[in-house]
Write a protein that holds these residues in place. Structure first.
Motif, PDB file in Angstrom:
ATOM      1  N   GLY A 113      -4.399   3.584  -8.831  1.00  0.00           N
ATOM      2  CA  GLY A 113      -3.468   4.129  -7.843  1.00  0.00           C
ATOM      3  C   GLY A 113      -3.884   5.461  -7.277  1.00  0.00           C
ATOM      4  N   LEU A 114      -5.195   5.692  -7.160  1.00  0.00           N
ATOM      5  CA  LEU A 114      -5.696   6.992  -6.710  1.00  0.00           C
ATOM      6  C   LEU A 114      -6.130   6.996  -5.240  1.00  0.00           C
ATOM      7  CD1 LEU A 114      -7.820   8.015  -9.830  1.00  0.00           C
ATOM      8  CD2 LEU A 114      -5.505   8.743  -9.207  1.00  0.00           C
ATOM      9  N   ILE A 115      -5.836   5.929  -4.517  1.00  0.00           N
ATOM     10  CA  ILE A 115      -6.213   5.868  -3.102  1.00  0.00           C
ATOM     11  C   ILE A 115      -4.957   5.802  -2.246  1.00  0.00           C
ATOM     12  CG2 ILE A 115      -7.401   4.548  -1.316  1.00  0.00           C
ATOM     13  CD1 ILE A 115      -9.373   3.602  -3.333  1.00  0.00           C
ATOM     14  N   GLU A 116      -4.907   6.705  -1.288  1.00  0.00           N
ATOM     15  CA  GLU A 116      -3.793   6.697  -0.344  1.00  0.00           C
ATOM     16  C   GLU A 116      -4.260   6.008   0.936  1.00  0.00           C
ATOM     17  OE1 GLU A 116      -0.599   9.798   1.724  1.00  0.00           O
ATOM     18  OE2 GLU A 116      -2.032  10.483   0.226  1.00  0.00           O
ATOM     19  N   SER A 117      -3.530   5.022   1.372  1.00  0.00           N
ATOM     20  CA  SER A 117      -3.969   4.212   2.507  1.00  0.00           C
ATOM     21  C   SER A 117      -3.808   4.945   3.828  1.00  0.00           C
ATOM     22  CB  SER A 117      -3.169   2.906   2.555  1.00  0.00           C
ATOM     23  OG  SER A 117      -3.524   2.138   3.687  1.00  0.00           O
ATOM     24  N   ASN A 118      -4.790   4.732   4.710  1.00  0.00           N
ATOM     25  CA  ASN A 118      -4.642   5.179   6.094  1.00  0.00           C
ATOM     26  C   ASN A 118      -3.618   4.300   6.805  1.00  0.00           C
ATOM     27  OD1 ASN A 118      -6.498   7.201   5.843  1.00  0.00           O
ATOM     28  ND2 ASN A 118      -8.146   6.127   6.906  1.00  0.00           N
ATOM     29  N   PHE A 119      -3.033   4.841   7.858  1.00  0.00           N
ATOM     30  CA  PHE A 119      -2.036   4.091   8.619  1.00  0.00           C
ATOM     31  C   PHE A 119      -2.727   3.078   9.525  1.00  0.00           C
ATOM     32  CE2 PHE A 119       0.322   4.080  12.777  1.00  0.00           C
ATOM     33  CZ  PHE A 119       1.238   3.113  12.394  1.00  0.00           C
ATOM     34  N   VAL A 120      -2.382   1.816   9.365  1.00  0.00           N
ATOM     35  CA  VAL A 120      -2.868   0.747  10.240  1.00  0.00           C
ATOM     36  C   VAL A 120      -1.644   0.050  10.813  1.00  0.00           C
ATOM     37  CG1 VAL A 120      -4.219  -1.362  10.434  1.00  0.00           C
ATOM     38  CG2 VAL A 120      -4.936   0.434   8.832  1.00  0.00           C
ATOM     39  N   PRO A 121      -1.408   0.152  12.114  1.00  0.00           N
ATOM     40  CA  PRO A 121      -0.203  -0.439  12.704  1.00  0.00           C
ATOM     41  C   PRO A 121      -0.281  -1.957  12.757  1.00  0.00           C
ATOM     42  CG  PRO A 121      -1.609   0.470  14.415  1.00  0.00           C
ATOM     43  CD  PRO A 121      -2.239   0.844  13.109  1.00  0.00           C
ATOM     44  N   PRO A 122       0.852  -2.620  13.040  1.00  0.00           N
ATOM     45  CA  PRO A 122       0.849  -4.087  13.177  1.00  0.00           C
ATOM     46  C   PRO A 122      -0.058  -4.540  14.316  1.00  0.00           C
ATOM     47  CG  PRO A 122       3.092  -3.227  13.025  1.00  0.00           C
ATOM     48  CD  PRO A 122       2.199  -2.044  13.198  1.00  0.00           C
ATOM     49  N   GLU A 123      -0.312  -5.828  14.361  1.00  0.00           N
ATOM     50  CA  GLU A 123      -1.277  -6.379  15.309  1.00  0.00           C
ATOM     51  C   GLU A 123      -0.887  -6.104  16.758  1.00  0.00           C
ATOM     52  OE1 GLU A 123      -1.802 -10.765  16.007  1.00  0.00           O
ATOM     53  OE2 GLU A 123      -3.689 -10.375  14.975  1.00  0.00           O
ATOM     54  N   ASP A 124       0.396  -6.262  17.110  1.00  0.00           N
ATOM     55  CA  ASP A 124       0.786  -6.053  18.503  1.00  0.00           C
ATOM     56  C   ASP A 124       0.629  -4.590  18.910  1.00  0.00           C
ATOM     57  OD1 ASP A 124       2.837  -5.317  16.776  1.00  0.00           O
ATOM     58  OD2 ASP A 124       4.391  -5.624  18.281  1.00  0.00           O
ATOM     59  N   ILE A 125       0.860  -3.670  17.967  1.00  0.00           N
ATOM     60  CA  ILE A 125       0.665  -2.251  18.270  1.00  0.00           C
ATOM     61  C   ILE A 125      -0.823  -1.951  18.412  1.00  0.00           C
ATOM     62  CG2 ILE A 125       1.016   0.100  17.433  1.00  0.00           C
ATOM     63  CD1 ILE A 125       3.568  -1.170  18.346  1.00  0.00           C
ATOM     64  N   ARG A 126      -1.655  -2.600  17.603  1.00  0.00           N
ATOM     65  CA  ARG A 126      -3.110  -2.404  17.726  1.00  0.00           C
ATOM     66  C   ARG A 126      -3.606  -2.897  19.073  1.00  0.00           C
ATOM     67  NH1 ARG A 126      -3.282  -4.578  12.310  1.00  0.00           N
ATOM     68  NH2 ARG A 126      -4.437  -6.417  12.991  1.00  0.00           N
TER      69      ARG A 126
END
Length: 315
Positions: A113-126
């Motif tokens: 649990g030592l990795i904080e995820s980057n923000f990846v938006p949903p497909e339609d937002i991408r």
């Protein structure tokens, strides 16, 4: 380090291959390891997905390496809990750099649990993000073409910019098209071209366009004019696609549009970059940091050093 995830995987992503390391087993014991290498073709990534599903992997981590992580994310999204790690935050120990060790290191960090995820938006937002960023690029290209037209007019001693505030307005475009076509502009014809709202007099405009334009000038003007027209048409088509993707977010667009200094185009950019689910950000400060508008902390020996904010939003 205390383990938190029973079955997880680390992916070391490259252009042609992806090395996957799966760690699995009881949390209170040393995990078992399984490592495989897959092609990044669609067939290879589907095989990767099947292999991970066979091992009952629940969480997967990969580095945000260029654009190579995107096809893998698109294949695995929806079947696993995906974590996109900032490459600067998960560097391996120097002197132990191999693809296998990188994948294993990522898996170990994720398991604890030592990795904080980057923000990846949903497909339609991408998809919306791709369109708004491309629109920005095309607007810059259009401005460049307009600046080139300005320079050619000055070279031809046509001082249209001195009498018209915007030579790409209604009046300016009519006059420029006549110049491009090599027409002889008389006073009566000029009066029909100039919009009634134009403040400059017909005499001043006629004097301004009385230059020394050559065939070379007309050719160059035509190249830039046609390219500018193509860019404007493409921008218009992009605007329609952006408007369609924004249809589920009309309420959010109206709220953003109500902020002073924010128009609908800026509101579309905000939604494309940040999405509409603010729960993914811990706080307003976290959002400002992610957007790159606040500097980080860099303190050593009791002295705080200056840290510049990031210039661009990532992912």
């Amino acid at each position: 380090m205390e383990a938190m995830i029973e079955r997880c995987a680390g992916l070391d992503v490259h252009q042609e291959t992806v090395v996957a390391c799966v760690l699995f087993g009881p949390l209170d014991k040393k995990p078992k390891t399984s490592i495989e290498t897959f092609s990044t073709t669609t067939t290879g990534l589907l095989a990767l997905s099947d292999w991970l599903a066979t091992l009952q992997v629940s969480d997967i981590v990969m580095e945000s390496t260029g654009v190579y992580w995107k096809p893998i994310w698109n294949i695995l999204e929806g079947s696993f809990h995906l974590v996109l790690a900032n490459a600067r935050h998960v560097k391996n120990v120097p002197g132990r750099k191999t693809d296998v060790k990188d994948a294993e290191w990522l898996a170990k960090l994720l398991r604890c649990g030592l990795i904080e995820s980057n923000f990846v938006p949903p497909e339609d937002i991408r998809d919306l993000r791709d369109l708004t960023r491309y629109r920005k690029k095309l607007i810059h290209h259009r401005t460049s073409e307009q600046n080139r037209i300005h320079k050619i007019l000055q070279d031809a001693n046509i001082k249209l910019t001195s009498v018209l505030s915007d030579i790409f307005g209604v009046s300016g475009r009519r006059i420029l098209e006549a110049i491009l076509n090599g027409e002889k502009i008389e006073t009566d014809g000029l009066r029909k071209m100039v919009d009634w709202r134009t403040k400059a007099s017909i005499t001043d405009i006629a004097s301004a366009i009385n230059g020394r334009i050559r065939r070379h000038h007309r050719d160059m003007l035509r190249y830039h004019w046609e390219h500018m027209g193509y860019l404007e048409q493409t921008i218009e088509e992009l605007e329609k696609q952006i408007d369609q993707l924004l249809s589920p977010y009309r309420k959010e667009v109206e709220l953003l549009d109500g902020i002073p200094g924010v128009n609908k185009a800026a509101a579309a950019t905000f939604i494309a970059e940040m999405g509409v689910d603010m729960s993914v950000f811990k706080s307003a400060k976290h959002l400002a940091s992610w957007a790159g508008v606040s500097p980080g902390n860099y303190e050593s020996a009791g002295k705080k050093k200056r840290v510049k904010p990031h210039k661009e939003i990532k992912h």
